[in-house]
Design an enzyme around this catalytic site. Structure first.
Site, PDB file in Angstrom:
ATOM      1  N   ASP A  83     -58.366 -61.956   9.834  1.00 25.61           N
ATOM      2  CA  ASP A  83     -58.120 -62.091   8.539  1.00 25.61           C
ATOM      3  C   ASP A  83     -56.822 -63.216   8.258  1.00 25.61           C
ATOM      4  OD1 ASP A  83     -58.071 -61.220   5.791  1.00 25.61           O
ATOM      5  OD2 ASP A  83     -56.550 -59.811   6.102  1.00 25.61           O
ATOM      6  N   HIS A  84     -57.065 -63.853   7.213  1.00 24.23           N
ATOM      7  CA  HIS A  84     -56.000 -64.902   6.934  1.00 24.23           C
ATOM      8  C   HIS A  84     -55.426 -65.617   7.957  1.00 24.23           C
ATOM      9  CE1 HIS A  84     -55.422 -64.263   2.439  1.00 24.23           C
ATOM     10  NE2 HIS A  84     -55.677 -62.891   2.892  1.00 24.23           N
ATOM     11  N   GLY A 210     -56.366 -58.502  -1.680  1.00 24.25           N
ATOM     12  CA  GLY A 210     -55.585 -57.718  -2.503  1.00 24.25           C
ATOM     13  C   GLY A 210     -56.242 -56.660  -3.341  1.00 24.25           C
ATOM     14  N   ALA A 211     -56.916 -55.985  -2.672  1.00 24.23           N
ATOM     15  CA  ALA A 211     -57.524 -54.623  -3.534  1.00 24.23           C
ATOM     16  C   ALA A 211     -56.605 -53.311  -3.224  1.00 24.23           C
ATOM     17  CB  ALA A 211     -59.216 -54.282  -2.961  1.00 24.23           C
TER      18      ALA A 211
END
Length: 285
Positions: A83-84, A210-211
């Site tokens: 992730d990222h 960003g949930a």
């Protein structure tokens, strides 16, 4: 089962209008929570980790080994996801180790350089049947060491998204429609008109970063508009750490990790259950 890519699970979610939750883990305990809960609820699962977790803290070989045990033990689709990640060489290294899902985040660069970097990762990953997620636009907030100020946050342009997907052949696309990493400073407002236009122009599964801290009804509405993967990180860390703190307040002389980590796992499990319900992914397998 073996460790999978996210390809089939996201395409199934896209066809059936639900989302697959991607839970950021940091260690054995947090991985156990997300896997065991997903199995109980018969939900597909993406186990995610940022560079500060995979590269700097746990180690990619350890994470891969833990995920392999989980995949062999529980008969639900499980993927481990980078992730990222911004370092292309780190992504290639982890694909060689056995990761079959990755996000290359080149969103801080201009459009053409973003495309160039993503194409490089896609061409390499697809040789190993690994899937690639990219991001177009910039989310504000903080994700571990990644910090984007409010003034630098940029929404995804639908026409650019269509061109980006066509040229990169990326498998999924994270879109900026008003969410932010970490916790929000004000009311969350998502641009659903923008999301609908992106969905109309782009065929690949769309991802909501960003949930955490976003109201359930907004997440569900985003899913109904085509979001197929929902990332959750901060919402997991806070209840886990708060439960451990409360344990030490009541037991200041405690020193057994098996005892003080258990309340954290129990608190985190309730959030994982709730997020699976919000995503609509329960009982899909």
């Amino acid at each position: 089962m073996s460790i999978l890519s996210t390809r089939e699970m996201l395409l199934k979610a896209q066809r059936e209008y639900y989302a697959v939750p991607a839970f950021n883990i940091h260690n054995l305990e947090t991985l156990q929570v997300v896997v065991e809960t997903a199995f109980e609820m018969r939900s597909p699962l993406i186990i995610a980790g940022t560079p500060s977790t995979i590269t700097e803290y746990a180690g990619p070989d350890y994470v891969k080994a833990m995920a392999e045990v989980a995949a062999s033990k529980y008969d639900i689709p499980i993927a481990i996801h980078l992730d990222h990640f911004e370092d292309v060489n780190e992504i290639k290294r982890d694909i060689n180790i056995g990761f079959r899902s990755c996000m290359i985040d080149a969103s801080k660069y201009d459009f053409e350089k973003n495309i160039s970097i993503v194409k490089d990762v896609v061409e390499y990953a697809h040789r190993f049947d690994a899937t690639v997620e990219a991001e177009l636009g910039k989310l504000g907030g903080r994700e571990d060491d990644l910090v984007i100020s409010e003034k630098d946050a940029i929404y995804t342009n639908p026409d650019d998204a269509a061109e980006f997907v066509k040229r990169t052949k990326v498998d999924s696309l994270a879109v900026a429609i008003g969410t932010a990493h970490g916790l929000y400073k004000g009311e969350v407002k998502l641009d659903f008109n923008r999301l609908k236009e992106i969905r109309d122009k782009v065929s690949v599964p769309l991802v909501l970063h960003g949930a955490s801290d976003v109201a359930d009804d907004l997440v569900k509405k985003a899913i109904s508009f085509g979001i197929c993967k929902v990332n959750v990180a901060t919402d997991l860390k806070i209840p886990f750490s708060n439960a451990v703190k409360r344990y030490f307040e009541k037991n200041p002389d405690a020193n057994d990790p098996r005892k003080y980590m258990t309340p954290g796992k129990e608190a985190m499990k309730e959030i994982v259950k709730h997020k699976i319900q919000v995503c609509g992914s329960a009982n899909r397998y």
